[in-house]
Design an enzyme around this catalytic site. Sequence first.
Site, PDB file in Angstrom:
ATOM      1  N   GLY A 193       4.138   1.501  -0.690  1.00  0.00           N
ATOM      2  CA  GLY A 193       4.970   1.513  -1.895  1.00  0.00           C
ATOM      3  C   GLY A 193       4.196   2.058  -3.083  1.00  0.00           C
ATOM      4  O   GLY A 193       4.707   2.875  -3.865  1.00  0.00           O
TER       5      GLY A 193
ATOM      6  N   ASN B 198       2.445   1.318  19.271  1.00  0.00           N
ATOM      7  CA  ASN B 198       2.191   0.075  18.543  1.00  0.00           C
ATOM      8  C   ASN B 198       2.197  -1.144  19.468  1.00  0.00           C
ATOM      9  O   ASN B 198       1.472  -2.114  19.229  1.00  0.00           O
ATOM     10  CB  ASN B 198       3.224  -0.131  17.423  1.00  0.00           C
ATOM     11  CG  ASN B 198       3.024   0.799  16.249  1.00  0.00           C
ATOM     12  OD1 ASN B 198       3.962   1.377  15.720  1.00  0.00           O
ATOM     13  ND2 ASN B 198       1.802   0.987  15.816  1.00  0.00           N
TER      14      ASN B 198
ATOM     15  N   LYS C  35       6.618   5.858  18.952  1.00  0.00           N
ATOM     16  CA  LYS C  35       5.770   5.093  18.026  1.00  0.00           C
ATOM     17  C   LYS C  35       5.728   3.623  18.450  1.00  0.00           C
ATOM     18  O   LYS C  35       4.668   2.981  18.438  1.00  0.00           O
ATOM     19  CB  LYS C  35       6.343   5.243  16.607  1.00  0.00           C
ATOM     20  CG  LYS C  35       5.630   4.469  15.526  1.00  0.00           C
ATOM     21  CD  LYS C  35       4.359   5.169  15.095  1.00  0.00           C
ATOM     22  CE  LYS C  35       3.831   4.699  13.750  1.00  0.00           C
ATOM     23  NZ  LYS C  35       3.077   3.498  13.775  1.00  0.00           N
TER      24      LYS C  35
ATOM     25  N   ALA D  10       0.832  -1.210   0.000  1.00  0.00           N
ATOM     26  CA  ALA D  10       0.000   0.000   0.000  1.00  0.00           C
ATOM     27  C   ALA D  10       0.868   1.262   0.000  1.00  0.00           C
ATOM     28  O   ALA D  10       0.672   2.165  -0.813  1.00  0.00           O
ATOM     29  CB  ALA D  10      -0.930  -0.016   1.212  1.00  0.00           C
TER      30      ALA D  10
ATOM     31  N   ASN E  86       6.782  -0.132  10.808  1.00  0.00           N
ATOM     32  CA  ASN E  86       6.480  -0.167  12.241  1.00  0.00           C
ATOM     33  C   ASN E  86       7.544  -0.990  12.958  1.00  0.00           C
ATOM     34  O   ASN E  86       8.112  -1.912  12.381  1.00  0.00           O
ATOM     35  CB  ASN E  86       5.150  -0.904  12.479  1.00  0.00           C
ATOM     36  CG  ASN E  86       3.941   0.023  12.384  1.00  0.00           C
ATOM     37  OD1 ASN E  86       4.064   1.239  12.499  1.00  0.00           O
ATOM     38  ND2 ASN E  86       2.781  -0.579  12.188  1.00  0.00           N
TER      39      ASN E  86
ATOM     40  N   ALA F  77      -2.609   4.244   3.397  1.00  0.00           N
ATOM     41  CA  ALA F  77      -3.242   3.806   2.153  1.00  0.00           C
ATOM     42  C   ALA F  77      -3.781   2.395   2.337  1.00  0.00           C
ATOM     43  O   ALA F  77      -3.309   1.645   3.198  1.00  0.00           O
ATOM     44  CB  ALA F  77      -2.238   3.838   1.007  1.00  0.00           C
TER      45      ALA F  77
ATOM     46  N   GLU G 120       3.929  -8.171  12.777  1.00  0.00           N
ATOM     47  CA  GLU G 120       5.225  -7.544  13.100  1.00  0.00           C
ATOM     48  C   GLU G 120       5.554  -7.662  14.590  1.00  0.00           C
ATOM     49  O   GLU G 120       6.395  -6.926  15.094  1.00  0.00           O
ATOM     50  CB  GLU G 120       5.198  -6.073  12.681  1.00  0.00           C
ATOM     51  CG  GLU G 120       5.110  -5.887  11.170  1.00  0.00           C
ATOM     52  CD  GLU G 120       5.096  -4.431  10.732  1.00  0.00           C
ATOM     53  OE1 GLU G 120       6.050  -3.991  10.090  1.00  0.00           O
ATOM     54  OE2 GLU G 120       4.110  -3.741  11.028  1.00  0.00           O
TER      55      GLU G 120
HETATM   56  O1  KPL Z   1       0.469   2.444  13.507  1.00  0.00           O
HETATM   57  C1  KPL Z   1      -0.615   1.960  13.754  1.00  0.00           C
HETATM   58  C2  KPL Z   1      -0.864   0.603  13.216  1.00  0.00           C
HETATM   59  O2  KPL Z   1      -2.005   0.210  13.094  1.00  0.00           O
HETATM   60  O3  KPL Z   1       0.116  -0.082  12.908  1.00  0.00           O
HETATM   61  C3  KPL Z   1      -1.595   2.675  14.635  1.00  0.00           C
HETATM   62  C4  KPL Z   1      -1.018   4.019  15.050  1.00  0.00           C
HETATM   63  C5  KPL Z   1      -1.881   1.863  15.844  1.00  0.00           C
HETATM   64  C6  KPL Z   1      -2.866   3.037  13.919  1.00  0.00           C
HETATM   65  O4  KPL Z   1      -3.715   1.978  13.711  1.00  0.00           O
END
Ligand code: KPL
Length: 292
Positions: free
Chosen positions: A12, A181, A177, A10, A96, A122, A258
């Site tokens: 990319g 996550n 972040k 998405a 992520n 996206a 992940e």
């Molecule tokens: O980065 C996200 C993900 O879903 O991987 C969040 C910030 C939790 C948004 O859904």
Amino acid sequence: MNIVIVGQGAIGSLLAARCHTQGLNYRVLGRTPTLQPIDWQPYQGEPFSFNPPAITPQTMRGDELLILPLKAYQILPALKLLKPYLKKQKLLLLHNGMGTQSEVEALLPGLPLALGITRMAALKQANRVTETGLGGTDLGWVNPPPKADCLAVEDLLDALLTPCQWHEDLKPLQWAKLAVNAVINPLTALHNIANGQLAQPEYQGQIQALNEEIAMLMRALNIQGVQDLAPRLTQVIDATAANYSSMHQDVTHGRKTEIDYINGYLINEAKRLGLSLPCHVSLYQAIKALQI
Ligand code: KPL
């Protein structure tokens, strides 16, 4: 400098559409030498279709900017395949989680490397790619190339990733972040809920315990931002209330998650310091049990 976008996921495809719109020199390195056309639906404006130009590892010149908008666990296998063709390329990772930096540095010592945290969004369904959000990107060099190349890459990415911001030290933002996550993604996947449902009272105890473990680890590693963990989490849950997290989507579609680069990374960092994170370990095990 030419841009090579690795993969047709998405993000990319979103980057390919932006390159296409801006007339940038770019190619897409897909799994196969021939690529599917993309039906692009921008966040605002008219949809259009385009054929992204393809490149193969063998036809790279050796001085490109390679952008890898892949899942964290795909980075190392992709770079192992590309290694024989990498000369003086510059790499940008966009994913992520954490932990790929040391993998890439061990595989490709000395290769210029930048990391990015993006809020671009996206959705890809077959050939149709819909831009679902207009977020910015934070960037930082881990290993910058010589000055002229560095400026060329920064200029290109400033145009391509607008709005974006370069940081001397990306680490506090990476941890901010990662912490978000590590709570939202596995909990939403495990309980099969949208992000916003985590605001319900029944989840607050577990969220607090997970946050406390992250805070302990961040203090031990001397990472700034512990006091912002809880308010930032509340803000992200609010702002993305209707979304299903990426891990929820991965589990729903039977894909690998992940988790190793999110909660798994936290657990390994803690182990290295002789600490334990029991709440993250049980969440990690619960997600592993859901995966095939
Ligand atoms: O980065 C996200 C993900 O879903 O991987 C969040 C910030 C939790 C948004 O859904």
